[in-house]
Design a protein around this motif. Structure first.
Motif, mmCIF file in Angstrom:
data_model
loop_
_atom_site.group_PDB
_atom_site.id
_atom_site.type_symbol
_atom_site.label_atom_id
_atom_site.label_comp_id
_atom_site.label_asym_id
_atom_site.label_seq_id
_atom_site.Cartn_x
_atom_site.Cartn_y
_atom_site.Cartn_z
ATOM 1 N N ARG A 1 0.807 -1.202 0.000
ATOM 2 C CA ARG A 1 0.000 0.000 0.000
ATOM 3 C C ARG A 1 0.852 1.270 0.000
ATOM 4 O O ARG A 1 0.331 2.364 0.056
ATOM 5 C CB ARG A 1 -0.938 -0.005 1.193
ATOM 6 C CG ARG A 1 -0.259 0.182 2.547
ATOM 7 C CD ARG A 1 -1.253 -0.017 3.673
ATOM 8 N NE ARG A 1 -0.669 0.301 4.963
ATOM 9 C CZ ARG A 1 -1.257 0.079 6.128
ATOM 10 N NH1 ARG A 1 -2.447 -0.490 6.148
ATOM 11 N NH2 ARG A 1 -0.675 0.398 7.264
ATOM 12 N N CYS A 2 2.178 1.112 -0.043
ATOM 13 C CA CYS A 2 3.057 2.284 -0.114
ATOM 14 C C CYS A 2 3.155 2.713 -1.573
ATOM 15 O O CYS A 2 3.836 2.072 -2.378
ATOM 16 C CB CYS A 2 4.431 1.963 0.453
ATOM 17 S SG CYS A 2 5.567 3.376 0.391
ATOM 18 N N LEU A 3 2.468 3.792 -1.902
ATOM 19 C CA LEU A 3 2.373 4.205 -3.295
ATOM 20 C C LEU A 3 3.724 4.539 -3.929
ATOM 21 O O LEU A 3 3.978 4.124 -5.065
ATOM 22 C CB LEU A 3 1.405 5.385 -3.420
ATOM 23 C CG LEU A 3 1.132 5.875 -4.837
ATOM 24 C CD1 LEU A 3 0.595 4.755 -5.717
ATOM 25 C CD2 LEU A 3 0.154 7.052 -4.816
ATOM 26 N N PRO A 4 4.621 5.282 -3.258
ATOM 27 C CA PRO A 4 5.916 5.551 -3.904
ATOM 28 C C PRO A 4 6.670 4.277 -4.274
ATOM 29 O O PRO A 4 7.285 4.202 -5.346
ATOM 30 C CB PRO A 4 6.669 6.366 -2.844
ATOM 31 C CG PRO A 4 5.587 7.048 -2.063
ATOM 32 C CD PRO A 4 4.483 6.036 -1.988
ATOM 33 N N LEU A 5 6.616 3.258 -3.410
ATOM 34 C CA LEU A 5 7.279 1.998 -3.736
ATOM 35 C C LEU A 5 6.592 1.312 -4.910
ATOM 36 O O LEU A 5 7.253 0.804 -5.830
ATOM 37 C CB LEU A 5 7.287 1.066 -2.517
ATOM 38 C CG LEU A 5 8.503 1.164 -1.584
ATOM 39 C CD1 LEU A 5 8.567 2.537 -0.931
ATOM 40 C CD2 LEU A 5 8.450 0.074 -0.513
ATOM 41 N N SER A 6 5.259 1.299 -4.896
ATOM 42 C CA SER A 6 4.518 0.643 -5.981
ATOM 43 C C SER A 6 4.791 1.307 -7.320
ATOM 44 O O SER A 6 4.953 0.631 -8.346
ATOM 45 C CB SER A 6 3.012 0.678 -5.684
ATOM 46 O OG SER A 6 2.713 -0.060 -4.521
ATOM 47 N N MET A 7 4.848 2.643 -7.325
ATOM 48 C CA MET A 7 5.104 3.351 -8.574
ATOM 49 C C MET A 7 6.523 3.084 -9.073
ATOM 50 O O MET A 7 6.755 2.919 -10.275
ATOM 51 C CB MET A 7 4.866 4.847 -8.386
ATOM 52 C CG MET A 7 3.413 5.206 -8.098
ATOM 53 S SD MET A 7 2.271 4.668 -9.389
ATOM 54 C CE MET A 7 2.767 5.747 -10.727
ATOM 55 N N ALA A 8 7.478 3.033 -8.154
ATOM 56 C CA ALA A 8 8.851 2.714 -8.557
ATOM 57 C C ALA A 8 8.924 1.300 -9.126
ATOM 58 O O ALA A 8 9.607 1.046 -10.128
ATOM 59 C CB ALA A 8 9.795 2.853 -7.363
ATOM 60 N N ASN A 9 8.196 0.377 -8.494
ATOM 61 C CA ASN A 9 8.235 -1.020 -8.932
ATOM 62 C C ASN A 9 7.684 -1.212 -10.340
ATOM 63 O O ASN A 9 8.011 -2.206 -11.007
ATOM 64 C CB ASN A 9 7.427 -1.894 -7.967
ATOM 65 C CG ASN A 9 8.049 -1.970 -6.589
ATOM 66 O OD1 ASN A 9 9.204 -1.608 -6.389
ATOM 67 N ND2 ASN A 9 7.276 -2.435 -5.618
ATOM 68 N N THR A 10 6.824 -0.298 -10.782
ATOM 69 C CA THR A 10 6.162 -0.466 -12.080
ATOM 70 C C THR A 10 6.615 0.555 -13.123
ATOM 71 O O THR A 10 6.049 0.605 -14.213
ATOM 72 C CB THR A 10 4.633 -0.369 -11.909
ATOM 73 O OG1 THR A 10 4.294 0.859 -11.246
ATOM 74 C CG2 THR A 10 4.106 -1.531 -11.079
ATOM 75 N N THR A 11 7.622 1.356 -12.805
ATOM 76 C CA THR A 11 8.115 2.349 -13.761
ATOM 77 C C THR A 11 9.338 1.790 -14.478
ATOM 78 O O THR A 11 10.484 2.203 -14.257
ATOM 79 C CB THR A 11 8.422 3.683 -13.053
ATOM 80 O OG1 THR A 11 7.243 4.133 -12.374
ATOM 81 C CG2 THR A 11 8.818 4.760 -14.056
ATOM 82 N N GLY A 12 9.092 0.820 -15.300
ATOM 83 C CA GLY A 12 10.154 0.163 -16.042
ATOM 84 C C GLY A 12 9.758 -1.267 -16.353
ATOM 85 O O GLY A 12 8.631 -1.696 -16.080
ATOM 86 N N TRP A 13 10.691 -1.985 -16.936
ATOM 87 C CA TRP A 13 10.450 -3.367 -17.342
ATOM 88 C C TRP A 13 11.493 -4.284 -16.710
ATOM 89 O O TRP A 13 12.682 -3.951 -16.655
ATOM 90 C CB TRP A 13 10.525 -3.507 -18.865
ATOM 91 C CG TRP A 13 9.411 -2.836 -19.596
ATOM 92 C CD1 TRP A 13 8.238 -3.395 -20.011
ATOM 93 C CD2 TRP A 13 9.369 -1.469 -20.025
ATOM 94 N NE1 TRP A 13 7.464 -2.467 -20.659
ATOM 95 C CE2 TRP A 13 8.132 -1.270 -20.689
ATOM 96 C CE3 TRP A 13 10.250 -0.390 -19.904
ATOM 97 C CZ2 TRP A 13 7.759 -0.047 -21.229
ATOM 98 C CZ3 TRP A 13 9.885 0.839 -20.438
ATOM 99 C CH2 TRP A 13 8.647 0.994 -21.096
ATOM 100 N N GLU A 14 11.041 -5.434 -16.254
ATOM 101 C CA GLU A 14 11.943 -6.442 -15.707
ATOM 102 C C GLU A 14 12.459 -7.347 -16.823
ATOM 103 O O GLU A 14 11.713 -7.711 -17.733
ATOM 104 C CB GLU A 14 11.213 -7.303 -14.677
ATOM 105 C CG GLU A 14 10.756 -6.556 -13.439
ATOM 106 C CD GLU A 14 9.939 -7.429 -12.510
ATOM 107 O OE1 GLU A 14 9.849 -7.089 -11.321
ATOM 108 O OE2 GLU A 14 9.387 -8.449 -12.973
ATOM 109 N N ILE A 15 13.719 -7.709 -16.730
ATOM 110 C CA ILE A 15 14.293 -8.750 -17.590
ATOM 111 C C ILE A 15 14.557 -9.946 -16.684
ATOM 112 O O ILE A 15 15.195 -9.812 -15.635
ATOM 113 C CB ILE A 15 15.580 -8.275 -18.280
ATOM 114 C CG1 ILE A 15 15.312 -6.986 -19.072
ATOM 115 C CG2 ILE A 15 16.114 -9.358 -19.213
ATOM 116 C CD1 ILE A 15 16.543 -6.414 -19.747
ATOM 117 N N LEU A 16 14.048 -11.103 -17.074
ATOM 118 C CA LEU A 16 14.011 -12.259 -16.182
ATOM 119 C C LEU A 16 15.081 -13.294 -16.520
ATOM 120 O O LEU A 16 15.487 -13.442 -17.678
ATOM 121 C CB LEU A 16 12.627 -12.920 -16.258
ATOM 122 C CG LEU A 16 11.422 -11.985 -16.071
ATOM 123 C CD1 LEU A 16 10.125 -12.782 -16.174
ATOM 124 C CD2 LEU A 16 11.502 -11.245 -14.742
#
Length: 212
Positions: A1-16
């Motif tokens: 529920r921490c919005l700054p963390l959630s936004m950081a987590n989704t501002t980009g693409w993961e390479i797996l």
């Protein structure tokens, strides 16, 4: 529920990671001091992960050649807020608007020992970055008194936050039901001191890569 963390987590693409492997560093300074072992025999192991730079640095290859618009680079590092014990992702900013060859993703051991990267685990996180524009910013330090409107908004938030925390600590049932304040999450300013910005967002869904 921490919005700054959630936004950081989704501002980009993961390479797996395409497969599971374990890297073991004995603490030495040479390339041979890291041993890399796949979960199962894999002929592509050393095309993907190597000990290239020595001194406990593990090198992984994203296996893509990136091209961004002029002025845009690629910020590459570990997945935000993804903690991995014993090893730390290094962060790089690459000028992918002209670079005709790929870059590597590097992790550095924080102590001798073993780390395992699982198949499907993110080993690199990329975010386009307009790096030339950041050079135009001039940071300025001012007192709160120089912006009375902002000062009033801050003091209203501080009062509301202090009151809420006091009620929560004393067992107030309404505060307990609310659990946490949502001013930032909802893009609101306490006490109606200003309108919520139209640019506020609490969810980001980037487009998936496509072929072609």
């Amino acid at each position: 529920r921490c919005l700054p963390l959630s936004m950081a987590n989704t501002t980009g693409w993961e390479i797996l990671c395409p497969f599971t492997f374990t890297a073991d560093w004995n603490g030495g300074p040479s390339q041979d001091d890291i041993t890399i072992t796949p979960e199962r025999p894999n002929p592509h192991l050393h095309h993907f992960v190597t000990s290239h730079f020595s001194r406990g640095v593990l090198t992984l290859h994203p296996q893509y050649l990136f091209r961004t618009p002029p002025g845009w680079g690629m910020l590459a590092g570990g997945a935000p807020n993804h903690v991995k014990d014993g090893i730390q992702p290094l962060v790089g900013l690459i000028e992918t608007d002209w670079l005709p060859f790929p870059f590597t993703m590097n992790w550095i051991f924080t102590r001798p020992g073993k780390v395992t990267f699982q198949k499907g685990e993110p080993f690199c996180f990329i975010t386009p970055f307009e790096h030339r524009k950041v050079e135009t910013f001039q940071p300025v330090i001012r007192t709160m008194e120089s912006n009375p409107n902002m000062k009033g908004q801050y003091e209203a938030w501080l009062k509301a936050r202090s009151d809420f925390n006091s009620r929560l600590a004393s067992g107030d049932p309404d505060a307990a039901r609310e659990a946490w304040q949502r001013f930032y999450f909802k893009g609101e300013i306490p006490e109606a001191l200003g309108a919520a910005p139209a640019t506020h967002t609490n969810k980001r869904r980037l487009k998936s890569p496509r072929v072609g």
